[in-house]
Design a protein around this motif. Structure first.
Motif, short mmCIF file in Angstrom:
data_model
loop_
_atom_site.label_atom_id
_atom_site.label_comp_id
_atom_site.label_asym_id
_atom_site.label_seq_id
_atom_site.Cartn_x
_atom_site.Cartn_y
_atom_site.Cartn_z
N PHE A 128 37.04 -10.87 -4.67
CA PHE A 128 37.62 -10.24 -3.49
C PHE A 128 38.51 -11.25 -2.77
CE2 PHE A 128 33.72 -7.30 -3.20
CZ PHE A 128 34.35 -6.34 -3.98
N LEU A 129 39.63 -10.77 -2.23
CA LEU A 129 40.59 -11.59 -1.48
C LEU A 129 41.15 -12.73 -2.33
CD1 LEU A 129 38.63 -11.86 1.91
CD2 LEU A 129 40.33 -10.15 1.24
N GLU A 130 40.96 -12.62 -3.66
CA GLU A 130 41.44 -13.64 -4.59
C GLU A 130 40.89 -15.02 -4.22
OE1 GLU A 130 45.66 -13.44 -4.73
OE2 GLU A 130 45.71 -11.45 -5.67
N ALA A 131 39.67 -15.04 -3.72
CA ALA A 131 39.07 -16.30 -3.30
C ALA A 131 37.70 -16.44 -3.98
CB ALA A 131 38.91 -16.35 -1.79
N THR A 164 27.38 -2.65 -12.65
CA THR A 164 28.24 -3.82 -12.88
C THR A 164 28.06 -4.46 -14.25
OG1 THR A 164 26.60 -5.39 -12.03
CG2 THR A 164 28.07 -4.34 -10.41
N HIS A 165 26.89 -4.25 -14.88
CA HIS A 165 26.51 -4.97 -16.10
C HIS A 165 26.63 -6.48 -15.88
CE1 HIS A 165 26.04 -1.35 -18.49
NE2 HIS A 165 27.20 -0.92 -18.00
N TRP A 166 26.61 -6.87 -14.61
CA TRP A 166 26.68 -8.27 -14.20
C TRP A 166 27.91 -8.97 -14.83
CZ3 TRP A 166 20.77 -9.41 -14.99
CH2 TRP A 166 20.06 -8.77 -13.95
N ALA A 177 32.36 -8.83 -7.45
CA ALA A 177 33.59 -8.20 -6.96
C ALA A 177 33.70 -6.76 -7.46
CB ALA A 177 34.82 -9.00 -7.38
N ASP A 178 32.66 -5.97 -7.19
CA ASP A 178 32.62 -4.58 -7.65
C ASP A 178 32.58 -3.64 -6.45
OD1 ASP A 178 31.52 -1.99 -8.62
OD2 ASP A 178 31.40 -3.07 -10.53
N ARG A 179 33.66 -2.89 -6.24
CA ARG A 179 33.75 -1.98 -5.10
C ARG A 179 32.79 -0.79 -5.23
NH1 ARG A 179 38.69 -4.30 -5.67
NH2 ARG A 179 39.70 -5.02 -3.74
N HIS A 180 32.50 -0.38 -6.44
CA HIS A 180 31.55 0.72 -6.61
C HIS A 180 30.16 0.32 -6.08
CE1 HIS A 180 34.64 1.60 -9.73
NE2 HIS A 180 34.43 2.85 -9.32
N LEU A 181 29.81 -0.93 -6.27
CA LEU A 181 28.51 -1.40 -5.80
C LEU A 181 28.48 -1.47 -4.26
CD1 LEU A 181 25.83 -2.07 -7.03
CD2 LEU A 181 26.52 -4.47 -7.18
N LEU A 182 29.63 -1.76 -3.66
CA LEU A 182 29.71 -1.71 -2.21
C LEU A 182 29.40 -0.31 -1.70
CD1 LEU A 182 32.89 -3.85 -1.40
CD2 LEU A 182 30.51 -4.46 -0.93
N GLY A 183 29.97 0.70 -2.35
CA GLY A 183 29.70 2.09 -1.97
C GLY A 183 28.24 2.45 -2.17
N TYR A 184 27.66 1.99 -3.27
CA TYR A 184 26.25 2.26 -3.53
C TYR A 184 25.38 1.64 -2.44
CZ TYR A 184 21.65 1.58 -5.68
OH TYR A 184 20.29 1.54 -5.92
N GLY A 185 25.69 0.41 -2.05
CA GLY A 185 24.93 -0.26 -1.00
C GLY A 185 25.00 0.50 0.32
N ALA A 186 26.18 1.04 0.65
CA ALA A 186 26.33 1.81 1.88
C ALA A 186 25.48 3.09 1.82
CB ALA A 186 27.80 2.16 2.10
N LEU A 187 25.44 3.74 0.68
CA LEU A 187 24.63 4.95 0.53
C LEU A 187 23.12 4.63 0.65
CD1 LEU A 187 26.48 6.84 -2.35
CD2 LEU A 187 26.42 7.43 0.08
N ILE A 245 21.92 -5.95 -2.77
CA ILE A 245 22.92 -5.07 -3.38
C ILE A 245 24.33 -5.52 -3.00
CG2 ILE A 245 23.83 -2.72 -3.42
CD1 ILE A 245 20.95 -1.74 -2.97
N LEU A 246 24.56 -5.72 -1.70
CA LEU A 246 25.89 -6.13 -1.26
C LEU A 246 26.23 -7.53 -1.76
CD1 LEU A 246 25.94 -4.76 2.41
CD2 LEU A 246 26.80 -3.70 0.30
N GLY A 247 25.21 -8.40 -1.88
CA GLY A 247 25.46 -9.72 -2.44
C GLY A 247 25.97 -9.64 -3.87
N GLN A 248 25.38 -8.76 -4.66
CA GLN A 248 25.86 -8.59 -6.04
C GLN A 248 27.26 -7.99 -6.07
OE1 GLN A 248 22.66 -7.14 -8.97
NE2 GLN A 248 21.71 -6.72 -6.97
N ALA A 249 27.52 -7.07 -5.12
CA ALA A 249 28.86 -6.47 -5.05
C ALA A 249 29.91 -7.53 -4.79
CB ALA A 249 28.89 -5.40 -3.96
N VAL A 250 29.62 -8.47 -3.89
CA VAL A 250 30.58 -9.53 -3.58
C VAL A 250 30.63 -10.56 -4.71
CG1 VAL A 250 31.11 -11.40 -1.97
CG2 VAL A 250 30.28 -9.20 -1.11
N LEU A 251 29.47 -10.90 -5.29
CA LEU A 251 29.44 -11.88 -6.36
C LEU A 251 30.26 -11.42 -7.57
CD1 LEU A 251 28.25 -14.50 -7.60
CD2 LEU A 251 26.30 -13.11 -8.37
#
Length: 215
Positions: A87-90, A79-81, A161-171, A153-159
């Motif tokens: 997400f959800l435009e919110a 993400t390079h932060w 808004a990076d879908r790639h990080l969501l996939g990484y967290g699942a793996l 990991i998932l918190g950073q993905a949501v913060l």
């Protein structure tokens, strides 16, 4: 009787009295003499202190090698932060991500501390704890360290808004699950036997209970 003879008899009597007191202390009161205030208790205390220091240093090193890498360095490389449209435009979703990060980091620090101070070991497989840790977050879920890493990991993905990080967290969670099933749980059963079986029967593997269970 010559004075020298009386002196010798008195000395022998004193030695016999001292011997009787010593034997009474050792034979009749062994726990008080040896473990209550003796050298064995001091040596055991020093050994426990050394074990705790070693466990703390080992846990700190493993923290830098594993969680900090999996939940810090690698997510940053993805993400390079940098903030993307939420997400959800919110924008409120970012607060949820931040809450996950804070909860995850707090859980990691608490669990690592318990491994070192109570388990007298580290979370690393090469230096496992001597005692089964069942306090703190371990009363709610059996694998709080893994849950905390995934939460960060998932918190950073949501913060960010990076879908790639969501996939990484699942793996990462899938890797943890396979590792726990194939290696960690069989090893703990072998090490702690019925104690660990009882723990597994009362505490879930992944989804934390809202109330703690007696173990």
């Amino acid at each position: 009787m010559p004075r020298s003879s009386r002196y010798a008899d008195a000395r022998c009597a004193g030695q016999r009295a001292w011997s009787r007191r010593f034997l009474k202390a050792v034979a009749i009161q062994p726990l008080n003499a040896l473990t209550g205030h003796g050298c064995i208790n001091i040596a055991a205390g020093r050994e426990d202190a050394l074990s705790k220091i070693t466990a703390i240093l080992g846990s700190a090193l493993f923290f830098l090698v594993a969680p900090a890498m999996l939940a810090g360095v690698i997510p940053w490389s993805i993400t390079h932060w940098e903030f993307r449209p939420p997400f959800l435009e919110a924008e409120a979703t970012r607060l949820a991500g931040l809450a996950f990060i804070i909860a995850g980091v707090s859980g990691l620090l608490d669990s690592f501390a318990r491994f070192a101070l109570q388990g007298l070991g580290t979370p690393a497989p090469i230096a496992p704890p001597r005692n089964l840790v069942v306090s703190g977050l371990y009363r709610y879920v059996r694998n709080p360290i893994y849950v905390a890493v995934v939460a960060v990991i998932l918190g950073q993905a949501v913060l960010f808004a990076d879908r790639h990080l969501l996939g990484y967290g699942a793996l990462i969670w899938l890797f943890f699950h396979i590792f726990v099933i194939a290696y960690e749980e069989p090893t703990l059963r072998q090490s702690f036997g019925a104690e660990y079986e009882s723990y597994c029967a009362n505490v879930p593997r992944w989804l934390p209970r809202l109330t703690q269970r007696a173990v």
